[in-house]
Write a protein that holds these residues in place. Structure first.
Motif, PDB file in Angstrom:
ATOM      1  N   GLU A 105       0.829  -1.202   0.000  1.00  0.00           N
ATOM      2  CA  GLU A 105       0.000   0.000   0.000  1.00  0.00           C
ATOM      3  C   GLU A 105       0.863   1.253   0.000  1.00  0.00           C
ATOM      4  OE1 GLU A 105      -2.729  -0.166   3.420  1.00  0.00           O
ATOM      5  OE2 GLU A 105      -1.994  -2.219   3.641  1.00  0.00           O
ATOM      6  N   SER A 106       0.329   2.304  -0.601  1.00  0.00           N
ATOM      7  CA  SER A 106       0.930   3.623  -0.416  1.00  0.00           C
ATOM      8  C   SER A 106       0.449   4.171   0.930  1.00  0.00           C
ATOM      9  CB  SER A 106       0.562   4.564  -1.559  1.00  0.00           C
ATOM     10  OG  SER A 106      -0.844   4.677  -1.665  1.00  0.00           O
ATOM     11  N   PHE A 107       0.996   5.278   1.351  1.00  0.00           N
ATOM     12  CA  PHE A 107       0.674   5.843   2.665  1.00  0.00           C
ATOM     13  C   PHE A 107       1.101   7.299   2.654  1.00  0.00           C
ATOM     14  CE2 PHE A 107       4.881   4.028   2.634  1.00  0.00           C
ATOM     15  CZ  PHE A 107       5.665   5.027   3.172  1.00  0.00           C
ATOM     16  N   THR A 108       0.755   8.013   3.694  1.00  0.00           N
ATOM     17  CA  THR A 108       1.233   9.375   3.889  1.00  0.00           C
ATOM     18  C   THR A 108       2.026   9.420   5.189  1.00  0.00           C
ATOM     19  OG1 THR A 108      -0.685  10.316   2.763  1.00  0.00           O
ATOM     20  CG2 THR A 108       0.586  11.790   4.174  1.00  0.00           C
ATOM     21  N   PRO A 109       3.300   9.807   5.149  1.00  0.00           N
ATOM     22  CA  PRO A 109       4.067   9.891   6.395  1.00  0.00           C
ATOM     23  C   PRO A 109       3.393  10.830   7.394  1.00  0.00           C
ATOM     24  CG  PRO A 109       5.530  10.080   4.498  1.00  0.00           C
ATOM     25  CD  PRO A 109       4.129  10.156   3.972  1.00  0.00           C
ATOM     26  N   ASP A 110       3.543  10.508   8.667  1.00  0.00           N
ATOM     27  CA  ASP A 110       3.029  11.387   9.703  1.00  0.00           C
ATOM     28  C   ASP A 110       3.876  12.650   9.822  1.00  0.00           C
ATOM     29  OD1 ASP A 110       0.876   9.667  11.233  1.00  0.00           O
ATOM     30  OD2 ASP A 110       2.546   8.344  10.731  1.00  0.00           O
ATOM     31  N   ARG A 111       5.142  12.549   9.396  1.00  0.00           N
ATOM     32  CA  ARG A 111       6.027  13.704   9.441  1.00  0.00           C
ATOM     33  C   ARG A 111       6.996  13.622   8.262  1.00  0.00           C
ATOM     34  NH1 ARG A 111      11.015  14.691  13.725  1.00  0.00           N
ATOM     35  NH2 ARG A 111      11.656  16.741  12.942  1.00  0.00           N
ATOM     36  N   TRP A 112       6.935  14.602   7.392  1.00  0.00           N
ATOM     37  CA  TRP A 112       7.958  14.739   6.362  1.00  0.00           C
ATOM     38  C   TRP A 112       9.216  15.329   6.999  1.00  0.00           C
ATOM     39  CZ3 TRP A 112       7.110  12.413   1.905  1.00  0.00           C
ATOM     40  CH2 TRP A 112       5.803  12.282   1.412  1.00  0.00           C
ATOM     41  N   LEU A 113      10.363  15.016   6.426  1.00  0.00           N
ATOM     42  CA  LEU A 113      11.619  15.505   6.989  1.00  0.00           C
ATOM     43  C   LEU A 113      12.348  16.404   5.995  1.00  0.00           C
ATOM     44  CD1 LEU A 113      12.883  12.222   8.687  1.00  0.00           C
ATOM     45  CD2 LEU A 113      11.783  14.195   9.784  1.00  0.00           C
TER      46      LEU A 113
END
Length: 215
Positions: A105-113
């Motif tokens: 699955e794709s996902f969205t990180p909780d925090r981009w860095l």
């Protein structure tokens, strides 16, 4: 305070998924869980680790393929990579078909860095260094006191990352290594995405792609 590192090879590409555990708190970050989630969880259990988060250097499938499943199973957040790798995360289902992986699955990180950020593992902090080239959003995690770096697919023992994937850039990669990683110190030990550990000093002396040029 120190980090204990445990390398768990995953996927057919033998990618170095690394568990970083804070000695003091036993809180752990799972760096680049590319797949084989059951194997990663077994390693966490054996260590007596307390999973705290997932850290991603970049979003190629052998590094990020198990992320959504592991995050859901353990109820932990995902931090990284840099937002320029969003298109690779969106393409994870396509990558799994292309490389013969189980469907992911794709996902969205909780925090981009971003470059200059810090992440924590228990009571230990690590610096985030944006190192584009292999992918545009690739990041490296550096712990200066312990002289440890998690470099993903930027640099290897005797080699460097591929740049023939979409939005790869050879000049950017070499710049990232020479101008961002090597100045951290010759004695820094790095864990690459594949293969054995090395030091920045060893690669400066002997790596045929990025070694210091002698007059």
């Amino acid at each position: 305070m120190a980090l204990v590192k445990t390398i768990v090879p995953v996927t057919a590409f033998m990618q170095n998924c690394t568990i970083l555990m804070c000695e003091e708190t036993r809180a752990a970050a799972i760096v680049d869980p590319g797949g084989d989630v059951a194997r990663i969880r077994a390693a966490l259990d054996k260590l007596g680790a307390r999973p705290q988060k997932i850290l991603l250097t970049h979003a190629h499938i052998d590094h990020a393929g198990g992320t959504a499943e592991l995050a859901r199973q353990l109820s932990i957040p995902v931090e990284g990579p840099h937002p320029d790798d969003q298109f690779w995360i969106d393409a994870l289902p396509e990558q799994s078909r292309m490389f013969g992986f189980p469907q992911v699955e794709s996902f969205t990180p909780d925090r981009w860095l971003a470059d200059g950020d810090q992440i924590t593992v228990g009571n230990v902090s690590m610096n985030v260094i944006h190192c584009p080239g292999h992918t545009p959003g690739h990041v490296v995690f550096h712990q200066p006191e312990q002289k440890l770096a998690m470099v993903g697919d930027v640099l290897f023992n005797g080699s460097i990352g591929r740049t023939d994937f979409p939005r790869g850039n050879h000049a950017d990669l070499v710049h990232s290594i020479r101008e961002k990683l090597f100045p951290l110190g010759d004695d820094v030990v790095f864990v690459p995405g594949h293969g054995p550990e090395s030091t920045f000093g060893h690669e400066r002396r002997s790596n045929p792609f990025v070694a210091d040029r002698r007059g």
